[in-house]
Design a protein around this motif. Structure first.
Motif, short mmCIF file in Angstrom:
data_model
loop_
_atom_site.label_atom_id
_atom_site.label_comp_id
_atom_site.label_asym_id
_atom_site.label_seq_id
_atom_site.Cartn_x
_atom_site.Cartn_y
_atom_site.Cartn_z
N SER A 56 -8.80 -3.18 -0.22
CA SER A 56 -7.73 -2.66 -1.08
C SER A 56 -8.27 -1.73 -2.15
CB SER A 56 -6.96 -3.82 -1.73
OG SER A 56 -7.79 -4.53 -2.63
N ASN B 118 0.80 3.68 -3.11
CA ASN B 118 -0.41 4.30 -3.65
C ASN B 118 -0.29 5.82 -3.75
OD1 ASN B 118 -1.76 1.92 -4.08
ND2 ASN B 118 -3.01 2.03 -2.23
N LEU C 80 -6.67 -8.77 -2.36
CA LEU C 80 -6.16 -7.40 -2.38
C LEU C 80 -5.85 -6.95 -3.81
CD1 LEU C 80 -3.75 -7.41 0.72
CD2 LEU C 80 -6.06 -6.48 0.58
N MET D 228 -1.67 -2.23 6.64
CA MET D 228 -2.24 -1.84 5.36
C MET D 228 -2.64 -0.37 5.35
SD MET D 228 -4.33 -5.24 4.11
CE MET D 228 -5.17 -5.68 5.62
N PHE E 216 0.81 -1.23 0.00
CA PHE E 216 0.00 0.00 0.00
C PHE E 216 0.84 1.27 0.00
CE2 PHE E 216 -2.85 -3.23 1.66
CZ PHE E 216 -4.03 -2.95 1.00
#
Length: 476
Positions: free
Chosen positions: A299, A43, A426, A160, A40
């Motif tokens: 996700s 992102n 995910l 996460m 993550f």
């Protein structure tokens, strides 16, 4: 078959069960956090990566997809290798490889070199992560195992969310001019500390009667996962060429072939890569079914909110990351209450968590509808906090439920199957909800695309809540 192991720093009898102490548990949980954070953490760094490396949208998607697909494809094999050669040994090797591949990501001179390094980083994660749960299963018992599993679930969920927050902070800090590269380089000193601690505190466990690696099963599982995940993650950006449809058509055939090969090996008394007999365990089977929509919704939301807040609401990486801080904080606090709640109310806690998460997602959709484009930490805080509380009552408990009846001798296989399912979900979340959001933006605008995607996620939360009613009432 029985599970045996020895502590390298003790004079215990070889026949005595290995013990995972507090420092050892901290170390393996650190190893569990790193791969999830790195899924993550990129992102909020993607826009900066694209500008610096002159990368197209499809190549940037591969930075996420390459890691996720190689990670998912190799997880079960990583669990089997730990059963065969020793989980501590695979944990150490996987962590060292994770540090080296993180360094390669941070130093990548081009977008395609970054993609290649991310694929290798996913493979390293697949060697390291299954050993965490297998070690907990084999080196703890009773209340200690329940506590360790709850801490694992809390670590997974918090990692996460924290990964996205940390990514924003690191990119904005621009430490020594490293920019987005710091999201990978930060792993290197953490890995060095983890290796020192693991060498001292993590006991060795393995199967007393190891089985050879299931070659045909490994190949067929890899083909099936690649056939599903590759076109879904790259199809939209590539314009859905012919290969994506051929790949999707191949998936059910490869999955069926994998099932029949594994069932044949299981009936012959061998240990296939994924023993179908594991699915005879009600807690294992029903928990896995529930974790799929949960992972997809989670996700997908994380990816969409990062894009919407930066490209639509005009927030910087720090503000976009900190928008999820209330979710992380509440998740951490509520997850600490999980063991007590489960002991008192059983797995109906998961159903309550689903209902609470549904309220949180509805509040997020309402905030996006009413406050756009002035959407920031304060507007999102109520919904994010409530959703975090609901997630904390689901994810840690699901991990405990899935592995509650898996015998220690198959701890590596069981944890590998569970994490593969979670990781595939995910990846599917980014591919499906992410693609839905990005495809709606040109025609409907960022606000409507965000609200629509959040409503789809709300429907997914309702589905997981319904599935939770089929879970066993108590965890054995």
């Amino acid at each position: 078959m029985t599970e045996t192991g020895t502590l390298t720093t003790s004079a215990r009898s070889p026949a005595a069960p290995p013990l995972l102490g507090g420092l050892g548990l901290f170390t393996v949980l650190l190893g569990a956090a790193l791969p999830l954070i790195d899924f993550f953490i990129v992102n909020v760094a993607l826009p900066t990566m694209g500008q610096d490396l002159h990368a197209s949208e499809s190549v940037l998607e591969l930075v996420i997809a390459g890691y996720g697909v190689s990670y998912a494809v190799l997880l079960v094999l990583g669990g089997r290798l730990g059963d065969l050669f020793g989980r501590r040994r695979l944990f150490l090797g996987g962590m060292a490889a994770f540090g080296l591949t993180s360094l390669a990501c941070g130093l990548a001179p081009s977008a395609w070199m970054l993609v290649a390094a991310r694929v290798a980083q996913g493979a390293a994660s697949a060697a390291m992560l299954p050993q965490v749960l297998a070690t907990i299963q084999s080196a703890t018992a009773g209340p200690r195992r329940a506590k360790a599993m709850s801490l694992y679930g809390a670590t997974a969920g918090l990692s996460m969310v924290a990964g996205q927050i940390l990514g924003g902070v690191l990119v904005a800090a621009d430490i020594a001019g490293t920019g987005w590269r710091s999201v990978f380089l930060v792993n290197v000193p953490v890995v060095v500390v983890g290796l020192v601690l693991a060498a001292r505190a993590v006991p060795e466990t393995r199967s007393q009667h190891p089985e050879p690696v299931d070659g045909p099963g490994t190949v067929l599982l890899a083909i099936a996962l690649l056939a599903l995940l590759a076109p879904l993650t790259e199809g939209r950006a590539a314009g859905w060429p012919l290969w994506t449809w051929l790949s999707l058509a191949l998936f059910p055939l490869a999955a069926a072939a994998f099932y029949f090969v594994e069932r044949r090996e299981d009936r012959r008394g061998r240990t296939p890569l994924v023993p179908p007999s594991l699915f005879a365990l009600t807690s294992f089977r029903r928990g896995l079914v529930m974790i799929v929509p949960f992972g997809i919704g989670f996700s997908g939301f994380m990816f969409v909110i990062a894009v919407a807040l930066q490209d639509g609401a005009g927030l910087g990486p720090v503000q976009a990351g900190l928008a999820l801080a209330p979710m992380a904080a509440v998740f951490f606090v509520v997850s600490l209450c999980g063991p007590w709640l489960i002991a008192r109310y059983g797995t109906r806690v998961v159903t309550a968590g689903g209902l609470i998460q549904a309220v949180g997602v509805a509040l997020l959709a309402l905030a996006a509808w009413r406050s756009w484009p002035d959407l920031g930490v304060w507007e999102l805080a109520p919904g994010a906090a409530v959703a975090g509380a609901g997630q904390a009552l689901q994810l840690p408990v699901l991990f405990r439920i899935i592995l509650s009846e898996v015998p220690p001798v198959r701890g590596g296989v069981g944890s590998g199957v569970m994490i593969t399912t979670q990781q595939s979900a995910l990846a599917l979340g980014v591919a499906t909800l992410g693609s839905l959001f990005l495809s709606l933006v040109p025609g409907h605008g960022m606000q409507d695309a965000l609200v629509t995607t959040l409503l789809v996620q709300l429907a997914i939360v309702v589905l997981t809540t319904g599935l939770s009613l089929r879970l066993p009432r108590r965890i054995s």
